[in-house]
Motif scaffolding. Structure first.
Motif, short mmCIF file in Angstrom:
data_model
loop_
_atom_site.label_atom_id
_atom_site.label_comp_id
_atom_site.label_asym_id
_atom_site.label_seq_id
_atom_site.Cartn_x
_atom_site.Cartn_y
_atom_site.Cartn_z
N LEU A 183 30.33 98.56 106.73
CA LEU A 183 30.73 99.39 105.61
C LEU A 183 30.17 100.80 105.71
O LEU A 183 30.87 101.78 105.43
CB LEU A 183 30.29 98.74 104.29
N VAL A 218 34.83 100.11 95.56
CA VAL A 218 34.27 99.09 96.45
C VAL A 218 34.49 97.74 95.78
O VAL A 218 33.85 97.41 94.78
CB VAL A 218 32.77 99.33 96.72
N SER A 237 33.82 94.61 100.11
CA SER A 237 32.44 94.18 100.33
C SER A 237 32.31 93.30 101.57
O SER A 237 31.21 93.10 102.08
CB SER A 237 31.94 93.41 99.11
N ILE A 265 25.30 96.81 98.80
CA ILE A 265 26.39 97.73 99.15
C ILE A 265 26.00 99.16 98.84
O ILE A 265 26.30 100.09 99.61
CB ILE A 265 27.66 97.33 98.38
#
Length: 672
Positions: free
Chosen positions: A635, A210, A630, A115
């Motif tokens: 993203l 996040v 996530s 991420i």
């Protein structure tokens, strides 16, 4: 409208190319041969108009296609009104123990690393990136480029440290106090990250949470262990009590719990736990006359494995040294109680006239039996003794008439003075069962018991702060406790004599006095907590001033030695960050052992859900907080849109392709 790559707009000068081509084609002349010129004028008029229209359409299509192509590469966007103009991007990756779990879709820490890469890709090379983990190291102060931060992310390892959001923001403020954009990547465990206080997010920074989804699954946590006896010195079988918990909402059936002593399996038990149940398990083992025992309680449940071990050490204690100082006659009850149990006590009785002051420091429990005054030398020795965690009991003198003389001694000890003598039968029926002296003595509250009777006692003035351990029915103290420096002073208000009271004949006499003596022994904890306990106690006396080493299979550290309250304390300087058994070595000889365990707060895997975080943000009106998941497959693009506003490069690219296609279509369809 703004552009992410505005420098590419200079390429719009390329529009001049199709215009020049168009103008050049207008000046070219073709020779056309006709067998007859009868229809030449008519053909010329029709062809000229169609050719001009076709050329203009082709030119317009080319200009628009090139324009939108260049605009697409310049990446146009409409910025958000609340955008924070900062090139500093702080990325916090939660690398606590709960992130080292695979719930079936990959390790959470590895997911957090991926991420962070997507976050970085959402920014240009002009930004400065900072990487923070729970370790809070000097590397946090280093700003990385988009090309150099990759290696730092790959090197992140699991840590036993835990951080609150307040800690993270405070850390960032120390590094850079200007307005920054902060990304917090975590599973947001409820036990470690508390979001209930909205003040945590009152900051000028822009914060993006996040959320990494985890699952509440079956998990056994080995919480603690202890032995029933306050001191460990028996050569016989030892009972070890172990506290275990089911931290999930599902039942656990027939899991195996193992006991290892000195790395050898000594026992095992099958256990079953209902949802959220806590149990106490008893293991029995023979200590084999070892001075130091190191052990481990172990289970093998998964996927949460960081709480599957509980390490402990037990150190054999020496006998309790009890010294009774008498002014006249020896007390036969004390002699019978302490002198008879030679396996537990080293009992000695002396007169005030033949005290060896040098031996006082070696005593654990000193009883002043009906001593009416203290010499200056004895008082000085007692003050030093109390400063070094000493413990004394003051028993008053019988037939005391001169209070002023006796109160001088009490005043020198800084305890309550006698105000008057009371001759009246009264029950001794107030027992402070919550005090450590009576721990494990009673299974339930006292009921229908024949309380001891006191016929004569001395009332004190209560000018000094004290704790009542035993009291009379009229609330006056029979036995009280004072904390003096680092030591402890007990004070009786009546002599231990049948003419004054029958307490020595009562069943509570034995546990009360034995536990007072045992409480004088400084018992070391069976284990310490990683990142919480940075000092360990040792009974080893380093008389030759050798350099100490605390070692395991992975580390060898030199602690700082401190003399604290008459005991040697080792300062570890936060160098132990992993659970296990550690040995204290002097000159390569093991003289002591310590056990370290992880904090069990992360064993309960309950976390804040994405929905709960979203509701919290909306209810508290935190406009500077964004929330991402996530599970978002796009993203990086989502972050770009949140950061830069609405982007239009895709639209521009589609328009460019459309006009290129239109140009081809015009060339094919319109015939001249």
């Amino acid at each position: 409208m703004r552009y992410q790559n505005p420098q590419l707009l200079y390429a719009l000068f390329a529009i001049a190319i199709p215009i020049l081509i168009h103008l050049f084609n207008l000046r070219k002349h073709k020779k056309i041969y006709f067998s007859s010129i009868r229809f030449l004028t008519e053909i010329k008029d029709k062809s000229k108009k169609r050719a001009q229209l076709k050329n203009l359409l082709i030119l317009t299509s080319r200009i628009l296609a090139i324009t939108f192509l260049i605009i697409a590469f310049a990446k146009p966007y409409i910025p958000k009104a609340d955008k924070i103009e900062s090139n500093n991007i702080f990325i916090y990756i939660d690398n606590s123990l709960s992130m080292d779990v695979d719930y079936g879709e990959g390790n959470l820490l590895n997911l957090a690393k991926n991420i962070s890469q997507e976050i970085i890709q959402a920014y240009s090379s002009d930004n400065q990136f900072y990487l923070i983990t729970n370790n809070f190291t000097a590397n946090d102060n280093i700003g990385y480029s988009i090309n150099t931060i990759q290696d730092q992310i790959d090197n992140i390892q699991v840590s036993s440290k835990q951080r609150e959001i307040d800690d993270i923001i405070s850390r960032i403020n120390l590094i850079n106090s200007t307005t920054n954009h902060i990304y917090i990547i975590s599973d947001f465990q409820k036990n470690t990250i508390n979001i209930d206080n909205s003040k945590k997010f009152i900051t000028d920074h822009k914060i993006s949470l996040v959320h990494i989804e985890n699952n509440e699954i079956k998990n056994i946590s080995i919480d603690s262990c202890y032995i029933n006896s306050p001191i460990f010195m028996s050569d016989n079988e030892t009972e070890l009590k172990v506290i275990i918990s089911n931290t999930s909402s599902e039942d656990i059936l027939d899991e195996v719990l193992f006991l290892y002593i000195e790395n050898k399996q000594r026992s095992q038990q099958y256990i079953s736990l209902a949802a959220n149940e806590r149990q106490e398990i008893t293991f029995k083992f023979a200590n084999q006359n070892n001075h130091i025992i190191s052990g481990e309680i172990r289970t093998y449940d998964s996927p949460v494995s960081f709480d599957n071990n509980l390490y402990f050490t037990l150190c054999r204690n020496n006998k309790v040294n009890v010294l009774v100082i008498n002014e006249k006659n020896e007390n036969s009850s004390l002699e019978t109680l302490f002198g008879a149990d030679t396996s537990l006590f080293n009992y000695k009785s002396v007169n005030t006239e033949n005290i060896n002051y040098n031996t006082l420091s070696k005593q654990n429990f000193i009883i002043f039996n009906e001593v009416s005054e203290l010499s200056s030398g004895l008082l000085s020795a007692i003050e030093v003794y109390l400063e070094n965690n000493g413990s004394i009991l003051v028993i008053p003198t019988r037939n005391l008439d001169n209070f002023s003389s006796y109160n001088l001694m009490l005043k020198s000890l800084n305890i309550n003075l006698i105000s008057k003598k009371i001759n009246s039968d009264i029950k001794i029926n107030k027992f402070n069962l919550d005090h450590s002296i009576y721990k494990n003595v009673f299974k339930e509250k006292l009921k229908q018991i024949n309380y001891p009777i006191c016929k004569e006692y001395y009332k004190t003035n209560n000018n000094r702060l004290s704790t009542q351990i035993i009291g009379f029915s009229n609330q006056n103290d029979f036995l009280s406790l004072y904390n003096k420096e680092n030591g402890t002073i007990y004070q009786l208000s009546s002599p231990l004599n049948l003419k004054n009271n029958n307490f020595i004949k009562h069943a509570l006499f034995v546990p009360t006095f034995i536990n007072m003596a045992i409480a004088s022994i400084q018992i070391d904890a069976p284990y310490y907590i990683v990142n919480k306990d940075d000092q360990v106690n040792t009974n080893y006396k380093n008389l030759v001033k050798e350099t100490p080493h605390i070692v395991s299979n992975e580390i060898d550290i030199i602690p700082t030695t401190i003399n604290k309250n008459g005991k040697q304390v080792l300062e570890l300087h936060n160098q132990i960050n992993k659970n296990g058994i550690y040995s204290l070595k002097y000159n390569n000889n093991i003289v002591d052992k310590f056990a370290f365990n992880y904090n069990k707060t992360e064993s309960r895997t309950t976390a804040w859900s994405y929905k709960e975080l979203k509701n919290y943000i909306s209810e508290n009106g935190n406009i500077n907080i964004n929330l991402f998941s996530s599970s978002d497959n796009q993203l990086s693009n989502t972050i770009k849109e949140h950061e830069n506003g609405k982007e239009y490069w895709k639209t521009a690219l589609l328009l460019s392709l459309l006009f290129f296609a239109l140009e081809i279509l015009i060339i094919k369809i319109i015939k001249t």
